[in-house]
Design an enzyme around this catalytic site. Structure first.
Site, short mmCIF file in Angstrom:
data_model
loop_
_atom_site.label_atom_id
_atom_site.label_comp_id
_atom_site.label_asym_id
_atom_site.label_seq_id
_atom_site.Cartn_x
_atom_site.Cartn_y
_atom_site.Cartn_z
CG HIS A 23 -1.90 -1.05 1.35
ND1 HIS A 23 -2.05 -1.83 2.47
CD2 HIS A 23 -2.82 -1.50 0.46
CE1 HIS A 23 -3.02 -2.70 2.29
NE2 HIS A 23 -3.51 -2.53 1.07
CE LYS A 47 -12.90 -7.70 4.54
NZ LYS A 47 -12.05 -7.96 3.47
NE ARG A 96 -2.34 -7.70 -4.41
CZ ARG A 96 -3.09 -8.06 -3.38
NH1 ARG A 96 -2.56 -8.12 -2.18
NH2 ARG A 96 -4.35 -8.39 -3.54
CB SER A 134 -4.03 -6.78 4.59
OG SER A 134 -3.71 -5.50 4.13
O1 PNS Z 1 -8.88 -3.19 0.24
P1 PNS Z 1 -10.10 -3.73 -0.43
O2 PNS Z 1 -10.91 -4.56 0.56
O3 PNS Z 1 -9.81 -4.45 -1.70
O4 PNS Z 1 -11.01 -2.45 -0.82
C1 PNS Z 1 -12.29 -2.61 -1.39
C2 PNS Z 1 -13.00 -1.27 -1.52
C3 PNS Z 1 -13.04 -0.54 -0.18
C4 PNS Z 1 -12.28 -0.41 -2.52
C5 PNS Z 1 -14.44 -1.55 -2.03
O5 PNS Z 1 -15.03 -2.53 -1.24
C6 PNS Z 1 -15.35 -0.32 -2.04
O6 PNS Z 1 -15.13 0.60 -2.77
N1 PNS Z 1 -16.39 -0.33 -1.20
C7 PNS Z 1 -17.32 0.78 -1.08
C8 PNS Z 1 -18.73 0.37 -1.47
C9 PNS Z 1 -19.02 0.63 -2.93
O7 PNS Z 1 -18.90 1.74 -3.42
N2 PNS Z 1 -19.46 -0.43 -3.65
C10 PNS Z 1 -19.91 -0.36 -5.04
C11 PNS Z 1 -18.84 -0.22 -6.08
S1 PNS Z 1 -17.64 -1.51 -6.13
#
Ligand code: PNS
Length: 172
Positions: A23, A47, A96, A134
């Site tokens: 990150h 979660k 990645r 992570s």
């Molecule tokens: O680190 P991660 O868990 O891969 O991040 C995921 C994240 C936070 C980018 C994603 O879950 C997110 O954007 N959540 C917000 C909810 C949202 O907007 N959902 C609809 C579009 S994907």
């Protein structure tokens, strides 16, 4: 065609549970591409997180100190709504390996459908960071492995402490 904004604000969203050197690599490189980079921690995950959101934000704030144009925040709800509210026109994400691509494509297309004025931009992870996640970092810590070089030193210390606490709670 509309002129590009003179000052680009980007959101780098994620769970950051916890922040890894992968990150940080993305934050360092992303911060050179835009005027302002907002690292945004998702609040309303279904979660159970390893670290509470406040602690994740705190660890990020320490880690981004060397980058004056980077700030840390937490958000809930739709990412595009949060981005628009912050005046951001870009969402920054890292890739990645090919395995990341499918999910990232799906999220980018969904976000574009929800708000076509916000673009998702991907940076390829550096070779040294391309295997770090992570999830795996937590697994290694839970099995007594060494995660130095994978996360900032302060995060490694917090991981050990929290893992010990979680194990203790589980036993009682
Ligand atoms: O680190 P991660 O868990 O891969 O991040 C995921 C994240 C936070 C980018 C994603 O879950 C997110 O954007 N959540 C917000 C909810 C949202 O907007 N959902 C609809 C579009 S994907």
């Amino acid at each position: 065609m509309a002129a590009p904004p003179s000052s680009i604000i980007a959101i780098y969203p994620g769970s950051f549970d916890p922040i890894t050197n992968g990150h940080l690599d993305l934050i360092a490189r992303g911060s050179r591409l835009v005027e302002r980079l907002i690292v945004a921690v998702l609040r309303n995950q279904s979660k159970e997180p390893f670290f509470p959101v406040e602690e994740r934000v705190e660890m990020l704030q320490v880690a981004v100190k060397p980058y004056p144009n980077v700030e840390v925040d937490a958000f809930e709800g739709l990412l595009v709504d949060y981005a628009a509210a912050r005046g951001a026109t870009l969402i920054l994400r890292g890739i990645r390996a090919v395995s990341d691509y499918e999910m990232e494509l799906q999220m980018a297309l969904m976000n574009r459908k929800l708000n076509s004025r916000i673009e998702t931009v991907f940076l390829m992870a550096s070779e040294e960071a391309s295997f770090i996640s992570s999830h795996l970092v937590k697994e290694v810590v839970s099995l007594g492995g060494d995660v130095s070089g994978l996360v900032p030193a302060a995060v490694a210390a917090r991981l050990k402490k929290r893992m010990a606490w979680k194990m203790k709670i589980r036993k009682n």
